[in-house]
Design a protein around this motif. Structure first.
Motif, PDB file in Angstrom:
ATOM      1  N   VAL B 227       0.837  -1.210   0.000  1.00  0.00           N
ATOM      2  CA  VAL B 227       0.000   0.000   0.000  1.00  0.00           C
ATOM      3  C   VAL B 227       0.866   1.251   0.000  1.00  0.00           C
ATOM      4  CG1 VAL B 227      -1.602   1.332   1.440  1.00  0.00           C
ATOM      5  CG2 VAL B 227      -2.011  -1.075   1.036  1.00  0.00           C
ATOM      6  N   GLN B 235      -1.982  -4.805  -7.774  1.00  0.00           N
ATOM      7  CA  GLN B 235      -2.479  -4.975  -6.410  1.00  0.00           C
ATOM      8  C   GLN B 235      -2.070  -6.352  -5.904  1.00  0.00           C
ATOM      9  OE1 GLN B 235      -6.350  -3.428  -5.120  1.00  0.00           O
ATOM     10  NE2 GLN B 235      -6.877  -3.351  -7.281  1.00  0.00           N
ATOM     11  N   GLN B 239      -4.425  -6.610  -0.834  1.00  0.00           N
ATOM     12  CA  GLN B 239      -4.963  -5.296  -1.231  1.00  0.00           C
ATOM     13  C   GLN B 239      -6.296  -5.480  -1.959  1.00  0.00           C
ATOM     14  OE1 GLN B 239      -2.138  -3.281  -3.690  1.00  0.00           O
ATOM     15  NE2 GLN B 239      -2.747  -1.232  -3.012  1.00  0.00           N
TER      16      GLN B 239
END
Lengths: 347, 284
Positions: B227, B235, B239
């Motif tokens: 993040v 991602q 996430q």
């Protein structure tokens, strides 16, 4: 050409001198033992020869080549460790194969060497076992076999029998000597056990406090020690300070000691009047004449009787085949002049 | 075994193992159930494979799996690869070795989020690294290093954070190898690399596997490093799971969560097996 030539070797660890000015040469196919008490520098010397330590001074030559600064993996030596140092994750066969594989020996040659060594050391049935499945004696044989498969110029032994029980030690001792002769290897063997050294060696290097005391055959070390330390360390010895009174005849000297007078055979005249006189306990011949001694302790040892005796309150040891001497008895004995050794007083 | 004895054993195990199994079992049960439509927080709870079929068809899911495996595998490999030479170096005590060991293990005490923020400060556009490179004259202007597309920042952070853990496990294992065994290998002609490959690695394989598996499981489920310092175009599975949950799609989040658990389990088994095959010393 000598197999190993050690010249003026010294090793210091900080302020501590482990070895000082050691010079030895070892002939091809010779079995030489480094003997001495703990801390005398024998293992340090072995580690210098094998390359695990670098000397502070001096030169080591193996087969005429200066290997003083050559690392162990590039030296033509193989070491048998006190702890065996087998690779626990590899089978006996893989342990034997480790060295030749490192040296990029062809697989057919590797196989031939393993077959040969495992047969000679009676390891054929153990080849697929892991080291922890073997007895101490078998592990020792694998350790020896692993060194042998390297076909080294020099094989080194670091107290290889110290972890074995007395009976097995005798067996393996004979086996090591047999294998060394069979392969025609030059061997250097470290031990603190004088009986082991005397029974196995062509020559023995006696070390004390990092210095060479004497290099000689086992027989000469026993019967003609040059220093008080060697006389005392190799076998039992009675050592007394004495004064050379004079020559009895050519090569025969009269020496007065605290326990009595001794005749000594010596080709050369003693360097000093003050000497140390040494004789082995088994050289005493109990008779009806000679030095008088009182038996203070008696221990029957089977093939001889060990007597601790006293003359003028000086205790010493006499060994005899007679079994009739009892504690408190007064005995008389003499020692042949040929079996009395003169040592320099300062040694 | 008698019934009484069996009950006694179960009774003794219950406070420890029972609690662990209950907690893990509950989480796994809820996640698996939710991924199949049960325990719906905002709709009808009924069995459905719709969430799985939809998720498998999503490109973002596949990319997240690839990305998480990439981070997990490389983090485990880098951490162990870095820890091994340090463990060998610190095998025998020397002056200052305890201090060095303590410093190397310090990242274990720093929280991942804090580490990520510190790292971002170092590599940011006006950060220390850019200023230093310009001061040296190597770079004429600042470069954009943050959120790099290959996730090098995440890999650096993961390695930095996990290497001490691998070091902790490997140091003990390497120290348990006797000097004589290593000296014997050397005496038989093995150089440094061969001593590692044929003696150290096979004898420390269990610790190495444990380190790799634990690091892989942690890194494959990375959230905080990703993040803060991770690429913006990719991602991680964690996430993705959080983003579905943020939208109130608990079932899809559960699908991602279960996938993450399966990947962690299967991935770590594969990693451990591969490591064993390679490091066993049987490959000549």
């Amino acid at each position: 050409m000598v197999a190993i030539d050690i010249e003026h070797l010294s090793k210091k660890f900080g302020d501590f001198t482990a070895l000082s000015d050691v010079s030895i040469d070892v002939q091809p196919k010779e079995f030489v033992t480094l003997l001495g008490p703990s801390g005398c520098g024998k293992t340090t010397l072995l580690k210098l020869i094998s390359g695990f330590l670098e000397p502070t001074d001096g030169v080591i030559k193996i087969g005429g080549l200066d290997v003083t600064h050559v690392p162990p993996e590039k030296r033509d030596t193989a070491l048998c460790f006190q702890s065996y140092a087998l690779f626990p994750h590899l089978t006996v066969k893989e342990n034997l194969e480790f060295g030749p594989r490192q040296k990029k020996i062809s697989s057919s040659e590797r196989k031939a060497r393993i077959d040969d060594v495992s047969e000679k050391l009676d390891l054929t049935a153990q080849l697929d076992k892991l080291p922890n499945q073997l007895s101490g004696g078998q592990q020792q044989r694998v350790s020896l076999g692993r060194a042998l498969t390297m076909r080294p110029s020099v094989i080194l032994f670091d107290e290889p029998l110290s972890n074995l029980d007395a009976k097995l030690r005798d067996q393996v001792r004979i086996e090591i000597r047999r294998i060394q002769k069979e392969y025609g290897l030059t061997a250097i063997y470290v031990t603190h056990d004088q009986a082991e050294a005397l029974s196995m060696s062509d020559r023995i290097v006696v070390l004390n406090d990092g210095r060479v005391e004497q290099v000689d055959s086992p027989e000469r070390l026993y019967y003609a020690p040059k220093t008080r330390f060697v006389a005392d360390f190799i076998g039992d010895a009675n050592i007394f300070p004495g004064e050379v009174v004079g020559a009895i005849s050519n090569g025969l000297w009269q020496v007065e000691t605290g326990i009595g007078s001794f005749s000594v055979t010596a080709l050369e005249a003693p360097k000093t009047k003050s000497v140390s006189l040494c004789w082995r306990p088994e050289s005493a011949i109990i008779d009806t004449s000679g030095i008088k001694a009182k038996v203070v302790h008696r221990a029957f040892q089977g093939h001889f009787t060990d007597l601790i005796v006293e003359t003028n309150e000086t205790p010493y040891r006499v060994q005899t085949k007679r079994t009739d001497a009892q504690e408190g008895d007064i005995i008389q004995f003499s020692v042949s002049p040929d079996e009395v050794i003169l040592l320099d007083k300062d040694t | 075994m008698t019934l009484r004895r069996g009950l006694l054993i179960i009774g003794l195990l219950t406070p420890g193992l029972g609690l662990i199994l209950a907690l893990i079992g509950t989480v796994v049960y809820i996640a698996v159930s939710q991924s199949f439509g049960f325990y719906s927080l905002n709709g009808i709870s009924e069995f459905s494979t719709e969430f799985w079929s939809k998720m498998v068809g999503r490109k973002i899911f596949k990319r997240s799996i690839q990305y998480s495996i990439y981070i997990g595998v490389l983090s485990a490999i880098f951490s162990v690869a870095l820890a091994y030479p340090l463990a060998i170096w610190l095998r025998k005590p020397f002056a200052g070795s305890n201090l060095i060991g303590a410093i190397l293990k310090a990242p274990l005490l720093v929280h991942g989020l804090v580490a990520a923020f510190l790292f971002v400060n170092v590599i940011s556009y006006h950060g220390i690294l850019n200023q230093f490179m310009q001061w040296l004259g190597i770079w004429s202007e600042p470069r954009r290093l943050q959120n790099d597309p290959n996730a090098y920042s995440v890999l650096i952070l993961q390695t930095w954070k996990n290497m001490p853990f691998a070091l902790l496990l490997l140091t003990g294992a390497v120290q348990s190898i006797s000097d004589d065994v290593l000296d014997a290998a050397r005496d038989l002609g093995a150089g440094k690399w061969d001593r590692f490959r044929r003696v150290i690695a096979p004898l420390t394989i269990s610790s190495m596997q444990a380190a790799m598996v634990i690091i892989f499981i942690g890194a494959v489920a990375d959230f905080s490093f990703q993040v803060i310092a991770g690429p913006t175009n990719k991602q991680s599975l964690s996430q993705l799971m959080v983003s579905f949950k943020g939208r109130g799609d608990w079932h899809s989040a559960a699908v991602v969560g279960v996938s993450l658990m399966v990947i962690a389990l299967v991935g770590s088994a594969i990693l451990a097996a591969v490591a064993r095959i390679i490091m066993r010393g049987r490959i000549k």
